[in-house]
Design an enzyme around this catalytic site. Structure first.
Site, PDB file in Angstrom:
ATOM      1  N   LYS A 108       0.829  -1.214   0.000  1.00 49.33           N
ATOM      2  CA  LYS A 108       0.000   0.000   0.000  1.00 49.33           C
ATOM      3  C   LYS A 108       0.863   1.264   0.000  1.00 49.33           C
ATOM      4  O   LYS A 108       0.622   2.194  -0.761  1.00 49.33           O
ATOM      5  CB  LYS A 108      -0.937  -0.007   1.222  1.00 49.33           C
ATOM      6  CG  LYS A 108      -1.907  -1.183   1.226  1.00 49.33           C
ATOM      7  CD  LYS A 108      -2.710  -1.252   2.500  1.00 49.33           C
ATOM      8  CE  LYS A 108      -1.934  -1.647   3.726  1.00 49.33           C
ATOM      9  NZ  LYS A 108      -1.429  -3.019   3.747  1.00 49.33           N
ATOM     10  N   GLY A 157       2.978  -0.999   8.854  1.00 48.95           N
ATOM     11  CA  GLY A 157       4.340  -0.666   8.444  1.00 48.95           C
ATOM     12  C   GLY A 157       4.306  -0.533   6.931  1.00 48.95           C
ATOM     13  O   GLY A 157       4.144  -1.529   6.229  1.00 48.95           O
ATOM     14  N   HIS A 158       4.355   0.694   6.423  1.00 46.14           N
ATOM     15  CA  HIS A 158       4.248   0.936   4.979  1.00 46.14           C
ATOM     16  C   HIS A 158       5.610   1.367   4.439  1.00 46.14           C
ATOM     17  O   HIS A 158       6.153   2.390   4.841  1.00 46.14           O
ATOM     18  CB  HIS A 158       3.182   2.004   4.699  1.00 46.14           C
ATOM     19  CG  HIS A 158       1.793   1.554   5.088  1.00 46.14           C
ATOM     20  ND1 HIS A 158       0.674   2.321   4.901  1.00 46.14           N
ATOM     21  CD2 HIS A 158       1.354   0.390   5.635  1.00 46.14           C
ATOM     22  CE1 HIS A 158      -0.391   1.641   5.327  1.00 46.14           C
ATOM     23  NE2 HIS A 158      -0.006   0.482   5.783  1.00 46.14           N
TER      24      HIS A 158
END
Ligand code: GDP
Ligand code: IMO
Ligand code: MG
Length: 423
Positions: free
Chosen positions: A17, A41-42
């Site tokens: 994402k 956590g991106h």
């Protein structure tokens, strides 16, 4: 009037994402997170550098974009402060680009302790929580005991904090938590003080006024549909609505103001934490995917469980979210595979199922696969699909037919640049 586009995960999180939000951000004036918290956590990779965001929307690296943390998000002041300081060290003016909803709930140190306590009580039945205090914070929200960002503006803030901690202490009894509390509490208050320089908003008003004035907005999901509190593999889920409907409640956007819904999935599938995963490969193939795809948690560093793509689960996710387009991630991870498998349905007690039955947790689910020829080509330098190998195009066409939704973005590597946008 403009509408809010939504970008969210269709699997069990970590679909990519962050990467895609960063890629499409130039099309938007505002990027807004609507749920979840530092359990997310991106990862973003560009100009040879890697960044991991937990609470801050993934539009923060683009100059012109406003980033909003909506009312549906839960905030750990200590974690968001560390995130902001890292961004500031890179020269990013976070204060002018980040707005926080007054209604967003706060994660207290005791929420984190309660998360740990709850998991220890569950023993082998544990959820595999990220232990960031997410569940206990949403419990206090729905239990009407929570502390919100906006409360920090009032003189009664400390009193409200103390009252909530007293409630938590009653639950914790003689559980050994004093050391953890003594460590986190001073940092927590310092972080709250630090956050006082940020603008707190009524995000529902801000967003609707922005729409009226013609601004474009993208809502960024966290986790994934199969971790949704209502529609995921309960109880092995997170504590928020990760689906499109969560945008309405987590930002204050009416359902008829939702525009495009971009659903993200990996060309295979992963899950971190406990719970059912019918197409899991608990073998060398799964380990291979983990190694090639670097499938280790961006928040906890845990090994992600890996398996083949699961069509029944994806179809379900597309239905619940009303996904209008899809983004397929990490196809390059399968570049060296002779054969790729696709789970088309399940067999349970000799019966065929094309959906997740209610009692999936206690059933022996056998995934049934269709085998497809691998493309055996390095996709990481691919810039247009016309140059893609036939087997890869076959894979895309097959998935589009099965999922009845166009794949408009194909990602072939972790870098911002390794992205193919289809018309
Ligand atoms: P998120 O939580 O959905 O934002 O995803 P994560 O950042 O937790 O996990 C996705 C991981 O895959 C990150 O390490 C990304 O850098 C990486 N990634 C994203 N897209 C691709 C891709 O197309 N190919 C490869 N090989 N890695 C990717
Ligand atoms: P992003 O946004 C993958 C999982 C945890 C656990 C369950 C509950 O990076 O995709 P929680 O801490 O919410 O109580 O954990 O949900 N989980 C995630 N898995 N990606 C995430 O976020 C996740 N956030 C939570 O591993 O199984
Ligand atoms: Mg992630």
């Amino acid at each position: 009037m403009k509408k809010v586009d939504v970008l969210l995960g269709l699997q069990w999180g970590d679909e990519g994402k962050g990467k895609i939000v960063d890629v499409v951000t130039p099309k938007y004036d505002i990027i807004a997170r609507f749920q979840g918290g530092p359990n997310a956590g991106h990862t973003l990779i560009f100009d040879g550098k890697k960044f991991v965001l937990h609470t801050i929307p993934s539009g923060i690296f683009r100059d012109e974009t406003i980033n909003i943390i909506g009312n549906g998000v839960v905030i750990d002041p200590i974690i968001i402060r560390a995130e902001i300081e890292k961004l500031e060290a890179l020269g990013i003016d976070v204060v002018s680009k980040l707005l926080i909803s007054k209604k967003a709930h706060l994660i207290l140190p005791t929420h984190k302790i309660l998360d740990k306590y709850s998991e220890e009580q569950k023993g082998i039945k544990k959820i595999g929580s990220t232990l960031k205090g997410i569940g206990p914070t949403y419990m206090d929200k729905t239990g009407r005991n929570g502390l919100r960002m906006g409360d920090s503006l009032a003189d009664t803030f400390k009193e409200k904090y103390d009252n909530l901690v007293t409630k938590h202490q009653a639950i914790l009894g003689d559980y050994d938590y004093q050391v953890m509390l003594a460590e986190f509490e001073p940092q927590w208050f310092e972080a709250m003080e630090y956050l006082s320089k940020f603008t707190l908003i009524d995000s529902e008003h801000y967003i609707n006024e922005a729409l009226l004035s013609g601004k474009t907005i993208l809502a960024e999901g966290a986790q994934g549909t199969m971790l949704d509190i209502d529609f995921g593999t309960y109880p092995f889920v997170t504590s928020s609505n990760t689906v499109t409907a969560g945008t309405c409640t987590g930002l204050g956007v009416a359902p008829n103001r939702i525009g495009e819904v971009i659903g993200i999935f990996k060309a295979y599938c992963t899950r971190v934490g406990s719970g059912p995963f019918p197409s899991e490969l608990d073998n060398e193939v799964g380990e291979n995917i983990r190694t090639l795809g670097h499938e280790y948690g961006a928040t906890t560093g845990r090994n992600r469980r890996c398996g083949w793509i699961d069509l029944p689960a994806l179809k379900y996710a597309i239905m619940i979210n009303g996904a209008t387009q899809l983004s397929m991630m990490k196809a390059d991870v399968l570049d060296t595979f002779e054969e790729i498998e696709v789970c088309t349905h399940y067999e349970i007690n000799g019966e065929k199922f094309d959906y997740f039955p209610y009692d999936i947790n206690s059933l022996d689910v056998i995934p049934v696969y269709k085998k497809m020829k691998g493309w055996n080509t390095d996709l990481t330098t691919l810039t247009k699909l016309e140059d893609a190998p036939k087997e890869f195009l076959d894979y895309i066409v097959y998935l589009e037919q099965e999922l009845q939704t166009p794949i408009t973005i194909v990602s072939v590597g972790p870098d911002r640049a390794q992205t193919i946008i289809r018309n």
